[in-house]
Design a protein around this motif. Structure first.
Motif, PDB file in Angstrom:
ATOM      1  N   ASP A  19      13.050  -0.437  -7.488  1.00  0.00           N
ATOM      2  CA  ASP A  19      13.199   0.135  -8.432  1.00  0.00           C
ATOM      3  C   ASP A  19      13.110   1.052  -8.959  1.00  0.00           C
ATOM      4  O   ASP A  19      12.543   0.961 -10.267  1.00  0.00           O
ATOM      5  N   GLN A  20      11.366   1.185  -8.642  1.00  0.00           N
ATOM      6  CA  GLN A  20      10.716   2.521  -9.239  1.00  0.00           C
ATOM      7  C   GLN A  20      11.485   3.761  -9.537  1.00  0.00           C
ATOM      8  O   GLN A  20      11.542   4.188  -8.653  1.00  0.00           O
ATOM      9  N   ILE A  21      11.411   4.195 -10.703  1.00  0.00           N
ATOM     10  CA  ILE A  21      11.985   5.557 -11.342  1.00  0.00           C
ATOM     11  C   ILE A  21      10.372   6.781 -10.971  1.00  0.00           C
ATOM     12  O   ILE A  21      10.681   7.413 -10.412  1.00  0.00           O
ATOM     13  N   ARG A  22       9.121   6.658 -11.113  1.00  0.00           N
ATOM     14  CA  ARG A  22       8.830   7.135 -11.462  1.00  0.00           C
ATOM     15  C   ARG A  22       7.033   6.757 -10.070  1.00  0.00           C
ATOM     16  O   ARG A  22       6.726   5.949 -10.036  1.00  0.00           O
ATOM     17  N   GLY A  23       6.278   7.471  -9.350  1.00  0.00           N
ATOM     18  CA  GLY A  23       6.204   7.279  -8.674  1.00  0.00           C
ATOM     19  C   GLY A  23       4.030   7.019  -9.421  1.00  0.00           C
ATOM     20  O   GLY A  23       4.111   6.965 -10.366  1.00  0.00           O
ATOM     21  N   VAL A  24       3.435   6.136  -8.443  1.00  0.00           N
ATOM     22  CA  VAL A  24       2.323   5.461  -8.728  1.00  0.00           C
ATOM     23  C   VAL A  24       1.038   5.518  -7.960  1.00  0.00           C
ATOM     24  O   VAL A  24       1.281   6.268  -6.325  1.00  0.00           O
ATOM     25  N   SER A  25       0.223   6.275  -8.455  1.00  0.00           N
ATOM     26  CA  SER A  25      -1.519   6.906  -7.300  1.00  0.00           C
ATOM     27  C   SER A  25      -1.667   5.943  -6.134  1.00  0.00           C
ATOM     28  O   SER A  25      -1.615   4.966  -6.570  1.00  0.00           O
ATOM     29  N   PRO A  26      -2.008   5.862  -4.975  1.00  0.00           N
ATOM     30  CA  PRO A  26      -2.366   4.977  -4.424  1.00  0.00           C
ATOM     31  C   PRO A  26      -3.566   4.440  -4.283  1.00  0.00           C
ATOM     32  O   PRO A  26      -4.647   3.929  -4.009  1.00  0.00           O
ATOM     33  N   LEU A  27      -4.619   5.297  -5.255  1.00  0.00           N
ATOM     34  CA  LEU A  27      -5.718   5.023  -5.376  1.00  0.00           C
ATOM     35  C   LEU A  27      -6.016   3.915  -7.077  1.00  0.00           C
ATOM     36  O   LEU A  27      -7.013   3.936  -7.140  1.00  0.00           O
ATOM     37  N   ALA A  28      -4.683   3.533  -7.348  1.00  0.00           N
ATOM     38  CA  ALA A  28      -4.747   2.884  -8.273  1.00  0.00           C
ATOM     39  C   ALA A  28      -5.632   1.016  -8.581  1.00  0.00           C
ATOM     40  O   ALA A  28      -6.547   1.284  -8.786  1.00  0.00           O
ATOM     41  N   PRO A  29      -5.563   0.631  -6.181  1.00  0.00           N
ATOM     42  CA  PRO A  29      -6.598  -0.541  -6.722  1.00  0.00           C
ATOM     43  C   PRO A  29      -7.798   0.318  -6.793  1.00  0.00           C
ATOM     44  O   PRO A  29      -8.499  -1.076  -6.421  1.00  0.00           O
ATOM     45  N   ALA A  30      -8.360   1.200  -6.191  1.00  0.00           N
ATOM     46  CA  ALA A  30      -9.985   1.450  -6.282  1.00  0.00           C
ATOM     47  C   ALA A  30      -9.853   2.055  -7.028  1.00  0.00           C
ATOM     48  O   ALA A  30     -11.450   2.741  -7.113  1.00  0.00           O
ATOM     49  N   ILE A  31      -9.596   2.523  -8.425  1.00  0.00           N
ATOM     50  CA  ILE A  31     -10.182   3.261  -9.435  1.00  0.00           C
ATOM     51  C   ILE A  31     -11.257   2.042 -10.213  1.00  0.00           C
ATOM     52  O   ILE A  31     -12.379   3.117 -10.331  1.00  0.00           O
TER      53      ILE A  31
ATOM     54  N   LYS B 120     -10.005   2.555   1.169  1.00  0.00           N
ATOM     55  CA  LYS B 120      -8.901   1.693   2.157  1.00  0.00           C
ATOM     56  C   LYS B 120      -7.743   2.004   0.786  1.00  0.00           C
ATOM     57  O   LYS B 120      -6.758   1.936   1.564  1.00  0.00           O
ATOM     58  N   SER B 121      -7.751   2.371   0.078  1.00  0.00           N
ATOM     59  CA  SER B 121      -6.245   2.850  -0.388  1.00  0.00           C
ATOM     60  C   SER B 121      -5.930   3.921   0.184  1.00  0.00           C
ATOM     61  O   SER B 121      -4.791   4.067  -0.201  1.00  0.00           O
ATOM     62  N   LEU B 122      -6.657   5.167   0.797  1.00  0.00           N
ATOM     63  CA  LEU B 122      -6.523   5.631   1.242  1.00  0.00           C
ATOM     64  C   LEU B 122      -6.330   5.517   2.462  1.00  0.00           C
ATOM     65  O   LEU B 122      -6.023   6.761   3.951  1.00  0.00           O
ATOM     66  N   SER B 123      -6.877   4.805   3.257  1.00  0.00           N
ATOM     67  CA  SER B 123      -6.442   3.807   4.569  1.00  0.00           C
ATOM     68  C   SER B 123      -7.639   4.945   5.324  1.00  0.00           C
ATOM     69  O   SER B 123      -7.370   5.149   6.682  1.00  0.00           O
ATOM     70  N   ILE B 124      -8.779   5.725   4.761  1.00  0.00           N
ATOM     71  CA  ILE B 124      -9.580   6.213   5.406  1.00  0.00           C
ATOM     72  C   ILE B 124     -10.388   5.033   5.734  1.00  0.00           C
ATOM     73  O   ILE B 124     -11.253   4.107   5.305  1.00  0.00           O
ATOM     74  N   PRO B 125     -11.328   5.657   7.335  1.00  0.00           N
ATOM     75  CA  PRO B 125     -12.015   4.443   7.694  1.00  0.00           C
ATOM     76  C   PRO B 125     -13.985   4.806   7.077  1.00  0.00           C
ATOM     77  O   PRO B 125     -13.887   5.573   6.700  1.00  0.00           O
ATOM     78  N   MET B 126     -13.818   3.592   7.571  1.00  0.00           N
ATOM     79  CA  MET B 126     -15.842   3.873   6.868  1.00  0.00           C
ATOM     80  C   MET B 126     -16.132   5.085   7.424  1.00  0.00           C
ATOM     81  O   MET B 126     -17.641   5.749   7.224  1.00  0.00           O
ATOM     82  N   SER B 127     -16.291   4.884   9.040  1.00  0.00           N
ATOM     83  CA  SER B 127     -16.998   5.893  10.234  1.00  0.00           C
ATOM     84  C   SER B 127     -16.854   7.263   9.731  1.00  0.00           C
ATOM     85  O   SER B 127     -17.660   8.071  10.145  1.00  0.00           O
TER      86      SER B 127
END
Length: 480
Positions: free
Chosen positions: A208-220, A312-319
């Motif tokens: 039911d989401q109308i507007r998108g939300v940044s995947p960075l939100a949990p990591a900001i 991890k918010s963008l699924s980027i590995p630490m390596s």
């Protein structure tokens, strides 16, 4: 003898199944039980604050800017490949798309190529949550950033406007309210545009989401804490570099009897000028340099852990961030997992590119620029937007593994060429055939270790996609 009972009803009966997370406790934070949609939780004011925080991190914090840039390199790069089966028609489609991708032909401002626009669209939906492209009557696209889509000033109660989008009872967008910036941080209402003329690209987690939300939100907040802590650590490091010299004497009298004029004990004059400094001390005296080990090992370890969580918010590995953290095989494993995470995000951009291509091809057909063979229509055209491939990490071993997979029937040449180079296998064969023909015409003997190429015997792979035919609304207000 009666057994004692427990006060906690959830633990009283060991045979009763329950969810521990469904029970409140004073030991941890309990979120509110009043459930809302994402658009209700993220009010216009909070959405604006979230976008502002994300943009500030991208502009000022190197780690966040690097993570976003790496994400764009993997997700937003594509190559157009016509796949109609007609060699002449494929050349025409390729030529038309090459022409359309130029800045003056696809961008209303004339500044960006289509590939750069797609990259910037992915950038904006990653940072802001979503972005919008308006189709214009002349075939160009007008990008609109997320903060410019807001509810009109006067909204009737019967209209369902949610964060600048009027939706139907089923939640389907009907119109978009566009505002322009006034130059002082404010906005002026511009116009309302029909939904069929707008492409909305965003990140969604709920139905039911109308507007998108940044995947960075949990990591900001994590990125923000790291940004500030690095500044504090650097300030402390600068202070520690302003070292001082401590002179001490092993005497019960201390320094109280020492004067600058005392020729016996004497006061030490130290000059930290250019070059090394040598101190000629009296017996019993010694000197120390004030030193602070900064930043500490604990701080470095903790900041690395927080950076890994934020990435991890963008699924980027630490390596990817620190290549010294793992060996070749660990890096390779992380890269494989990251590639899988990118596929869904690429699919959204491929869908957007397909819609743009169908929209523009229809205009080419209608104005006579593209002439289709007899009996063929727009729906018969096939093409594919292929993402960039990933080159071999260890060429000798991986090429041998690819050849073994082909011989075993586990993979096709088309799959491998796409994965490694982001190209069509037929294009590679055509290029090799042209090279061999040219070498023969110049009297150069080709390397006999290369297998003979017979283009006519190469069966093209069955792939492609039906275009979505879309036509912009013929409103005078949307004409450039």
């Amino acid at each position: 003898m009666p057994q004692p009972t427990l006060n906690n009803s959830a633990k009283a009966d060991p045979t009763k199944l329950d969810y521990d997370a469904a029970n409140t406790s004073t030991k941890r934070y309990s979120p509110p039980t009043r459930l809302k949609s994402t658009d209700q939780i993220l009010t216009p004011t909070k959405r604006k604050q979230l976008i502002s925080n994300a943009r500030d991190l991208q502009q000022n914090f190197t780690a966040a800017a690097w993570a976003i840039s790496l994400h764009l390199d993997y997700v937003s790069r594509f190559t157009f490949e016509p796949q109609t089966g007609d060699e002449g028609l494929d050349r025409d489609l390729q030529a038309l798309m090459d022409w359309y991708q130029r800045p003056e032909n696809c961008d209303v401002s004339g500044r960006h190529t289509l590939s750069r626009m797609i990259r910037m669209c992915e950038e904006r939906r990653t940072v802001d949550g979503d972005v919008f492209l308006i189709k214009l009557r002349n075939g160009k696209l007008q990008p609109i950033e997320a903060d410019r889509i807001k509810n009109p000033d006067k909204v009737l109660e019967a209209d369902r406007w949610i964060h600048g989008i009027r939706v139907s009872d089923g939640g389907r967008p009907e119109r978009y309210a566009v505002w322009r910036r006034d130059g002082s941080g404010g906005y002026d209402y511009e116009r309302s545009i029909a939904a069929r003329n707008v492409y909305q690209l965003g990140y969604y987690d709920r139905f039911d989401q109308i507007r998108g939300v940044s995947p960075l939100a949990p990591a900001i907040n994590t990125f923000r804490d790291l940004y500030e802590s690095y500044d504090y650590a650097l300030a402390k490091l600068k202070v520690s570099q302003m070292f001082g010299l401590v002179l001490s004497r092993e005497s019960s009298d201390g320094w109280g009897d020492v004067t600058k004029d005392d020729s016996v004990t004497g006061g030490y004059k130290v000059d930290f000028g250019k070059g090394p400094v040598m101190l000629d001390l009296d017996p019993g005296d010694h000197a120390e340099i004030l030193e602070s080990k900064n930043p500490s090992n604990e701080f470095q370890t903790f900041s690395e852990q927080m950076t890994a969580l934020a990435l991890k918010s963008l699924s980027i590995p630490m390596s990817f961030f620190d290549t010294s953290r793992t060996n070749f095989f660990g890096s390779r494993a992380g890269h494989i997992l990251y590639e899988k995470a990118c596929k869904t995000r690429r699919a959204d951009l491929i869908h957007l590119l397909d819609r743009i291509t169908g929209f523009r091809m229809k205009m080419f057909i209608n104005d006579g620029t593209l002439r289709l063979p007899s009996g063929m229509s727009l729906t018969d055209l096939n093409w594919e937007w292929m993402p960039d491939g990933t080159p071999w990490w260890n060429p000798q071993q991986e090429i041998n593994a690819d050849i073994a997979a082909i011989n075993a029937g586990l993979k096709t040449r088309t799959q491998i060429v796409r994965e490694r180079h982001g190209k069509e296998f037929r294009d590679v064969i055509d290029t090799l055939a042209a090279e061999q023909e040219y070498m023969n015409s110049r009297g150069v003997i080709p390397d006999m270790s290369i297998a003979e190429i017979v283009p006519d015997e190469v069966e093209p792979p069955v792939s492609g996609r039906r275009p979505e035919t879309e036509e912009p609304e013929q409103d005078q207000e949307e004409e450039v």
